[in-house]
Design an enzyme around this catalytic site. Structure first.
Site, PDB file in Angstrom:
ATOM      1  N   PRO A  69       3.684   6.306  -4.816  1.00  0.00           N
ATOM      2  CG  PRO A  69       3.587   4.003  -5.156  1.00  0.00           C
ATOM      3  CD  PRO A  69       4.331   5.231  -5.557  1.00  0.00           C
ATOM      4  CG  HIS A  70       1.591   8.622  -0.567  1.00  0.00           C
ATOM      5  ND1 HIS A  70       2.008   9.100  -1.802  1.00  0.00           N
ATOM      6  CD2 HIS A  70       0.601   9.438  -0.166  1.00  0.00           C
ATOM      7  CE1 HIS A  70       1.298  10.175  -2.109  1.00  0.00           C
ATOM      8  NE2 HIS A  70       0.430  10.396  -1.136  1.00  0.00           N
ATOM      9  N   PRO A  71      -0.108   5.397   1.170  1.00  0.00           N
ATOM     10  CG  PRO A  71       0.056   4.273   3.205  1.00  0.00           C
ATOM     11  CD  PRO A  71       0.834   4.634   1.985  1.00  0.00           C
TER      12      PRO A  71
END
Length: 154
Positions: A69-71
């Site tokens: 996950p990552h923005p």
């Protein structure tokens, strides 16, 4: 600094976290963000909304119980503030993975620019294709053990 040195520095900066709880991705992200030691200037609420927004577009699970996950937008601007948080869940959670395997570990990525982000994704993707590396992940290693394993493969 080589790509492998950069990823090791990012993991050391972020750290390894255990017993992250939740029964769905947004709950897992909320618990993780509440525990992470974030770089100066990174708003936890903005990180949480960024992770949830990105997950809403398409699962960040890459299979075999691992998610990246990552923005979508960079929350850090300096390479010195880049980090990877390795978060082991207390119980595996369905992230809607293509292989239908629930996620047991997250590599939450905060990178300063697209080039760095793509390098990290590429290196992590290669690492997690190695079955023996995945076996090490299932043992929930501490930071030192994880760094040693990554060094062995990169």
């Amino acid at each position: 600094m080589s790509d492998s040195e950069a990823i090791l520095r990012m993991i050391r900066s972020g750290g390894v976290y255990y017993n992250i709880s939740g029964s769905k991705p947004d709950e897992v992200f909320a618990d993780a963000v509440s525990q992470l030691v974030l770089p100066e200037g990174v708003d936890p609420a903005l990180l949480l909304s960024g992770l949830c927004e990105r997950e809403g577009l398409m699962t960040t699970s890459v299979g075999n119980g691992i998610a990246l996950p990552h923005p979508r937008t960079q929350l850090v601007t300096s390479p010195q503030n880049e980090c990877i948080y390795v978060c082991f869940l207390d119980k595996a959670v369905n992230f809607g993975a293509m292989d239908s395997k629930p996620v047991f570990v997250l590599f939450i990525i905060l990178s300063a620019d697209s080039k760095s982000h793509l390098n990290v994704l590429s290196l992590l993707s290669w690492l997690i294709q190695q079955e023996s590396f995945r076996v090490i992940l299932k043992e929930k290693p501490d930071t030192l053990e994880l760094v040693k394993a990554i060094t062995q493969y990169l």
